[in-house]
Every structure is written in structure tokens, then in C-alpha cells.
Design an enzyme around this catalytic site. Structure first.
Site, PDB file in Angstrom:
ATOM      1  N   GLU A   1      -0.028  -0.869   5.828  1.00 14.18           N
ATOM      2  CA  GLU A   1       0.976  -0.473   6.624  1.00 14.18           C
ATOM      3  C   GLU A   1       0.905   1.150   6.886  1.00 14.18           C
ATOM      4  O   GLU A   1       0.990   1.858   7.953  1.00 14.18           O
ATOM      5  CB  GLU A   1       2.393  -0.621   6.314  1.00 14.18           C
ATOM      6  CG  GLU A   1       3.727  -0.466   7.130  1.00 14.18           C
ATOM      7  CD  GLU A   1       4.099   1.039   7.340  1.00 14.18           C
ATOM      8  OE1 GLU A   1       4.943   1.153   8.111  1.00 14.18           O
ATOM      9  OE2 GLU A   1       3.969   1.700   6.410  1.00 14.18           O
TER      10      GLU A   1
ATOM     11  N   ASP B   1       0.841  -1.161   0.000  1.00 14.47           N
ATOM     12  CA  ASP B   1      -0.033   0.028  -0.106  1.00 14.47           C
ATOM     13  C   ASP B   1       0.839   1.237  -0.045  1.00 14.47           C
ATOM     14  O   ASP B   1       2.215   1.220   0.420  1.00 14.47           O
ATOM     15  CB  ASP B   1      -1.076   0.140   1.202  1.00 14.47           C
ATOM     16  CG  ASP B   1      -0.297  -0.115   2.625  1.00 14.47           C
ATOM     17  OD1 ASP B   1       0.615  -0.560   2.807  1.00 14.47           O
ATOM     18  OD2 ASP B   1      -0.793   0.658   3.277  1.00 14.47           O
TER      19      ASP B   1
HETATM   20 ZN   LIG Z   1       6.968   2.154   4.197  1.00 11.28          ZN
END
Ligand SMILES: [Zn+2]
Length: 390
Positions: free
Chosen positions: A141, A77
Site C-alpha cells: 500500500e 507494509d
Molecule cells: Zn496506511
């Protein structure tokens, strides 16, 4: 460029072209899965859910079986591109300009993910070895990090995976590839100070109790003196006041309450509990009778460090051999998913140069992505030579 380097560059560009802004995946993990299957990995896609958060797709890929078990970890992501008009080229086109690949996520961290896959594919193609290599890849994340690495680790452990060592591909180098390996991270704790007084008319202060002077005094007492002078492997801890809120729209009213919010980046001298106790003591000393309360948010980012040992030396050696630079071992910077992995095995972080991460025109030289793949392959060479005996 070497075949290995070209493979990493091609895959990086393919990944950047999937606009996987958290929590979207947009086909990024399938593009990675296809390359890994081609290299002989078994690949599983796992979606995690939790109330109040978006579903997130994660990937677990493994080649070989048994120990030693080396894991690469990272995220597909990316953060939003921001104002598209300010980009030199489309952030999801992965165009090459002056030898640099431009796009959201090139540095943080699709370049490293592509380098993982190219290095692992090349290493596995060279013949059998004892042990196994995994990739733990999340799509969560940059977001709440609830349906990502932490759950993926537990999921893999439930299925019998035991990790011996892990390398995370976050961008760790300040200026040049080979500058810095992160061997740990500071912890992060959020807190709120609330001081309660009594509301009243400014012309009659004797009938009111203004909480603002006490809130200022207490906020200063929390922030100074320094929490510590640093430890063997960490910089000093730091408390930063990030907001001071009264929210009073009137000039003629003494408000009832004042609030300050703060964040602490703390080293291995502290736990969230010992920090809370220290701050309670500081506030009580400065209160002079003021009615105050300290509240802390749940902390899922403790300070941790992988003490320099054979594994740290091995990764540092592979970096130095490939780049000619002796990497500094550091615990600086923000938190990362390494904080979850450390509960399972020793974990280090090494990736690209971080200068343009999260910025407009995020970019990295194609040659550096190729060089990163060469470093990762050198790590695998050394790792299975050193740890796969017996
Ligand atoms: Zn990162």
C-alpha cells in the site's frame, strides 16, 4: 484492559516486531495468519508479480460462507523508519512507554489490523451467524500499489468471493478516536506543463525566445482561479504546482525549455478527462502564442464517495456507542486502497488517530488499540444483526 483489548495489543506488538518495510514482509502476514487460523479462518497467501516491481505477498482470510459478506481491508507494509537515532526506542521493538506502543506501523496500520483480527476472532467465537467475514491484507500500500489490493480483489472475485461491504483500517481520526469516518476520497492527477522557446545568448535576446515568462504565466493560469467551490460531500479541488524546472546552469544563455509539474486533488465534480480539458482551455487562453504542451500521467485514483446510507449509519452508530463521539463523515486527505475496493462494494475507512503516522516515534496508546477492537466488534454485531436477515 479487556481480553479483546489485550488480544489486539499483543497482536499489534507481534506485527510491529516484523519489520515489513515495503516491499518486505518479514513474517508479518504469517503472524497475522497464525492468529486468524486459530480463530477458525481459512487463510491463503498470494504473491503477485509484475515486471519492474518487487513481488508482494498478500493475505486473504475468510470465516463462514455466503452473504452478507463483510470485509476488513488493510496493509501490513510500513514506510521506512528514517533516522533510527531519533527514535525514543527501536522502531521494531514495539516497546510500551507511558501506556503507548511505540513503533513503525503502530498507527498506519498494524494497530488496526490487530484490532480487525481480535474483533473478528471474538465475534466468531460467540456462536454461529449467517454470512461471512473476510480480511483482505496487502503488503503493497505504501509502495507502488501494483501487486496489492487491486490484484487481490480481482483474485478473490475470480474465486467466487462477492463482497457486500468493506471497512478499511487507515488512520482516519485527526485528534481522538471517534472523530472521523472517511466515506470517500478525492482523486489525484499528476501533470506536466512544457513550454518550448528558442535557446540563445542573453546579450542578443531578439535572436532567442525565452520560454520562462510564458511558463510562469501558464502555471499561474492553471492554478487560478479555483477549479470549483466544493460539492455536497467534498472540499474544493486544488491544483498545486510542485516543481518548476529549467535546469539552466549558465547566466549567459536563454534556455530552450521550461517545465512545471503539478498535482491536482479533485472532487466528484471532475473526471481526469474533464480536468485535462479545463486545463487545456486555461493554458490556451494564457498562451499568447507560446508553444506549450500539457501531459498527464495515467490516473488510478478517481474521486469516489459512499453516500450516507444504512451501512454508513451503522458504522457511525457503532463508533458513537463505543467512544461517546459522533464521528464526522469526511472525504478529506490523501488517496488510499479504498479507491480500488469501491469498484466491488461500498467502502468506508475508520482506524486510529493519524497524528504520528509516517513520523519518528509513531505511537498509539495501547488502550486505544483495545478500544478500536471494541468498535470493530460492535460493527460486526450490528452488521450481522441488520444485514443477515431472510
Ligand atoms: Zn496506511
Amino acid at each position: 484492559m479487556t481480553d479483546l483489548g489485550q488480544d489486539a495489543v499483543d497482536l499489534c506488538r507481534a506485527l510491529v516486531r516484523r519489520p515489513s518495510v515495503t516491499p518486505q514482509d518479514a513474517g508479518a502476514q504469517e503472524a497475522l495468519a497464525a492468529r486468524l487460523r486459530q480463530a477458525g479462518f481459512s487463510v491463503e497467501s498470494v504473491t503477485f508479480s509484475a515486471p519492474g516491481t518487487p513481488d508482494v505477498v498478500n493475505l486473504f482470510a475468510r470465516f463462514g460462507e455466503g452473504a452478507p459478506h463483510f470485509a476488513f481491508a488493510g496493509h501490513t507494509d510500513v514506510v521506512p523508519p528514517g533516522d533510527l537515532a531519533r527514535w525514543r526506542s527501536d522502531p521494531f521493538a514495539a516497546e510500551i512507554d507511558g501506556g503507548e506502543i511505540i513503533g513503525r506501523g503502530v498507527v498506519d496500520m498494524k494497530g488496526a489490523i490487530a484490532a480487525f483480527a481480535a474483533a473478528a476472532a471474538s465475534f466468531c467465537a460467540r456462536g454461529p451467524f449467517k454470512g461471512s467475514i473476510s480480511l483482505l491484507i496487502t503488503g503493497d500500500e505504501e509502495g507502488p500499489a501494483i501487486n496489492g489490493t487491486e490484484k487481490l480483489l480481482a483474485w478473490a472475485a475470480e474465486r467466487g468471493a462477492r463482497f457486500d461491504h468493506c471497512l478499511v483500517g487507515e488512520p482516519t481520526n485527526p485528534d481522538a478516536l471517534g472523530d472521523m469516518i472517511k466515506i470517500g476520497r478525492r482523486g489525484s492527477l499528476n501533470g506536466t506543463l512544457t513550454v518550448t522557446g528558442r535557446q540563445g545568448h542573453v546579450a542578443y535576446p531578439q535572436r532567442a525566445d525565452n520560454p520562462i515568462p510564458a511558463a510562469m504565466r501558464l502555471a499561474q493560469a492553471l492554478a487560478a482561479p479555483p477549479l470549483d467551490a466544493g460539492t455536497a460531500l467534498f472540499d474544493p479541488s486544488n491544483l498545486e504546482i510542485v516543481s518548476f524546472d529549467v535546469g539552466n546552469p549558465a547566466f549567459n544563455v536563454i534556455p530552450a525549455q521550461a517545465r512545471a509539474r503539478f498535482n491536482i486533488r479533485f472532487n466528484d465534480h471532475w473526471t481526469p478527462q474533464s480536468l485535462a480539458a479545463e486545463l487545456q482551455t486555461r493554458a490556451a487562453r494564457a498562451a499568447q502564442g507560446a508553444d506549450f504542451a500539457l501531459a498527464f500521467e495515467p490516473c488510478n485514483a478517481l474521486a469516489f464517495v459512499t453516500e450516507p446510507d444504512a451501512f454508513v449509519g451503522l458504522v457511525a452508530g457503532a463508533v458513537e456507542r463505543t467512544t461517546g463521539r459522533r464521528p464526522k463523515l469526511s472525504t478529506s486527505g490523501g488517496t488510499s486502497d479504498a479507491r480500488f475496493i469501491r469498484a466491488y462494494c461500498p467502502v468506508l475507512e475508520f482506524g486510529l488517530v493519524g497524528q504520528t503516522m509516517h513520523m519518528v516515534d509513531e505511537r498509539a496508546p495501547a488502550a486505544e488499540i483495545g478500544a478500536l477492537a471494541a468498535i470493530y466488534e460492535a460493527v460486526l454485531d450490528d452488521y450481522f444483526r441488520v444485514f443477515a436477515h431472510g
